[in-house]
Design a protein around this motif. Sequence first.
Motif, PDB file in Angstrom:
ATOM      1  N   UNK A  58       0.830  -0.899  -0.164  1.00  0.00           N
ATOM      2  CA  UNK A  58       0.305  -0.032   0.076  1.00  0.00           C
ATOM      3  C   UNK A  58       0.740   1.311   0.084  1.00  0.00           C
ATOM      4  N   UNK A  59       0.467   2.043  -0.928  1.00  0.00           N
ATOM      5  CA  UNK A  59       0.912   3.973  -0.937  1.00  0.00           C
ATOM      6  C   UNK A  59       0.155   4.860  -0.299  1.00  0.00           C
ATOM      7  N   UNK A  60       0.626   5.588   0.082  1.00  0.00           N
ATOM      8  CA  UNK A  60       0.401   7.495  -0.174  1.00  0.00           C
ATOM      9  C   UNK A  60       1.323   7.916  -0.856  1.00  0.00           C
TER      10      UNK A  60
ATOM     11  N   UNK B 179       5.131  10.242  -4.799  1.00  0.00           N
ATOM     12  CA  UNK B 179       5.070   9.259  -3.880  1.00  0.00           C
ATOM     13  C   UNK B 179       5.405  10.108  -2.460  1.00  0.00           C
ATOM     14  N   UNK B 180       4.864   9.684  -1.357  1.00  0.00           N
ATOM     15  CA  UNK B 180       5.098   9.503   0.125  1.00  0.00           C
ATOM     16  C   UNK B 180       5.703   8.832   1.068  1.00  0.00           C
ATOM     17  N   UNK B 181       4.553   7.588   0.854  1.00  0.00           N
ATOM     18  CA  UNK B 181       5.519   6.451   1.521  1.00  0.00           C
ATOM     19  C   UNK B 181       4.821   5.669   1.578  1.00  0.00           C
ATOM     20  N   UNK B 182       4.889   3.759   1.489  1.00  0.00           N
ATOM     21  CA  UNK B 182       4.753   2.668   1.769  1.00  0.00           C
ATOM     22  C   UNK B 182       4.795   2.078   2.340  1.00  0.00           C
ATOM     23  N   UNK B 183       4.287   0.926   2.138  1.00  0.00           N
ATOM     24  CA  UNK B 183       4.638  -0.449   3.504  1.00  0.00           C
ATOM     25  C   UNK B 183       3.310  -1.627   2.846  1.00  0.00           C
TER      26      UNK B 183
ATOM     27  N   UNK C 263       8.927   2.756   3.479  1.00  0.00           N
ATOM     28  CA  UNK C 263       9.142   3.695   2.913  1.00  0.00           C
ATOM     29  C   UNK C 263       8.940   5.000   2.909  1.00  0.00           C
ATOM     30  N   UNK C 264       9.996   6.095   2.609  1.00  0.00           N
ATOM     31  CA  UNK C 264       9.503   6.889   2.917  1.00  0.00           C
ATOM     32  C   UNK C 264      10.077   8.071   2.090  1.00  0.00           C
ATOM     33  N   UNK C 265       9.721   9.477   0.759  1.00  0.00           N
ATOM     34  CA  UNK C 265       9.909  10.120   0.493  1.00  0.00           C
ATOM     35  C   UNK C 265      10.905  11.467   1.302  1.00  0.00           C
ATOM     36  N   UNK C 266      12.114  11.134   1.165  1.00  0.00           N
ATOM     37  CA  UNK C 266      12.684  12.155   2.015  1.00  0.00           C
ATOM     38  C   UNK C 266      11.899  13.315   2.383  1.00  0.00           C
ATOM     39  N   UNK C 267      10.693  13.940   1.702  1.00  0.00           N
ATOM     40  CA  UNK C 267      10.420  15.474   1.643  1.00  0.00           C
ATOM     41  C   UNK C 267       9.710  15.244   3.220  1.00  0.00           C
ATOM     42  N   UNK C 268       9.158  13.649   3.326  1.00  0.00           N
ATOM     43  CA  UNK C 268       9.129  13.488   4.529  1.00  0.00           C
ATOM     44  C   UNK C 268       9.107  12.617   5.453  1.00  0.00           C
ATOM     45  N   UNK C 269      10.167  12.263   5.804  1.00  0.00           N
ATOM     46  CA  UNK C 269      11.209  11.253   6.347  1.00  0.00           C
ATOM     47  C   UNK C 269      11.515  12.056   7.507  1.00  0.00           C
ATOM     48  N   UNK C 270      10.960  11.443   8.922  1.00  0.00           N
ATOM     49  CA  UNK C 270      11.187  12.057  10.206  1.00  0.00           C
ATOM     50  C   UNK C 270       9.626  12.557  10.348  1.00  0.00           C
ATOM     51  N   UNK C 271       8.560  13.097   9.477  1.00  0.00           N
ATOM     52  CA  UNK C 271       7.501  13.801  10.044  1.00  0.00           C
ATOM     53  C   UNK C 271       6.576  13.233   9.482  1.00  0.00           C
ATOM     54  N   UNK C 272       6.625  11.644   9.087  1.00  0.00           N
ATOM     55  CA  UNK C 272       5.060  11.370   8.303  1.00  0.00           C
ATOM     56  C   UNK C 272       5.741  10.248   9.132  1.00  0.00           C
TER      57      UNK C 272
ATOM     58  N   UNK D  20      -2.146  19.608  -0.917  1.00  0.00           N
ATOM     59  CA  UNK D  20      -2.095  18.617  -1.552  1.00  0.00           C
ATOM     60  C   UNK D  20      -3.367  17.622  -1.117  1.00  0.00           C
ATOM     61  N   UNK D  21      -3.562  17.011  -2.702  1.00  0.00           N
ATOM     62  CA  UNK D  21      -4.373  15.934  -2.977  1.00  0.00           C
ATOM     63  C   UNK D  21      -4.235  15.103  -2.804  1.00  0.00           C
ATOM     64  N   UNK D  22      -4.010  14.096  -1.221  1.00  0.00           N
ATOM     65  CA  UNK D  22      -3.528  12.820  -0.468  1.00  0.00           C
ATOM     66  C   UNK D  22      -4.068  11.545  -1.565  1.00  0.00           C
TER      67      UNK D  22
END
Length: 124
Positions: free
Chosen positions: A34-36, A47-51, A59-68, A92-94
Motif C-alpha cells: 500500500x502506498x500514499x 510518492x509519499x510513503x509505502x508499506x 519507505x518514505x520520500x525524503x521530503x516527509x521522512x521523520x515527519x510522517x 496537496x490532494x493525498x
Amino acid sequence: QVQLVESGGGLVQAGGSLRLSCAASGRTFGLYVMGWFRQAPGKEREFVAAINWSGSSTYYADSVKGRFAISSDNAKKTVYLQMNSLKPEDTAVYYCAAATQFSLSVSLNEYDYWGQGTQVTVSS
C-alpha cells in the motif's frame, strides 16, 4: 474489484498534525503493498510513503521522512498516514494506492488501484 476510500483530510495550521486513513475493500487478498501519493496544483503526483500489510517494511520520500509515519492494520484492511510537523508545502490532494507486487515501490505505474483522494491544506 478493489475499492480504496481515503478519509481524514482537512485544514490544519503549520506545525500541526493530521491522520489520514485508507480503507480497502473488495478483492484485497491479492494486495501486498500500500502506498500514499500526493499531488499539489500544477505539480505531478509524487510518492509519499509505502508499506506492506504486515507492517514489516516501510519507505518514505525524503521530503516527509521523520515527519510522517505510515502504518497498517491488516485485520481492518486499513492503512494510515500520520502527518506531524506539517508544512504549507505539504498541501496537496493525498491518494491511497494498492499494488499486487511484493516489493515496495515509489513508481506511480506500479500501483494497480487508487482511491479518490482527500484534500490536505496546511495554512501558514
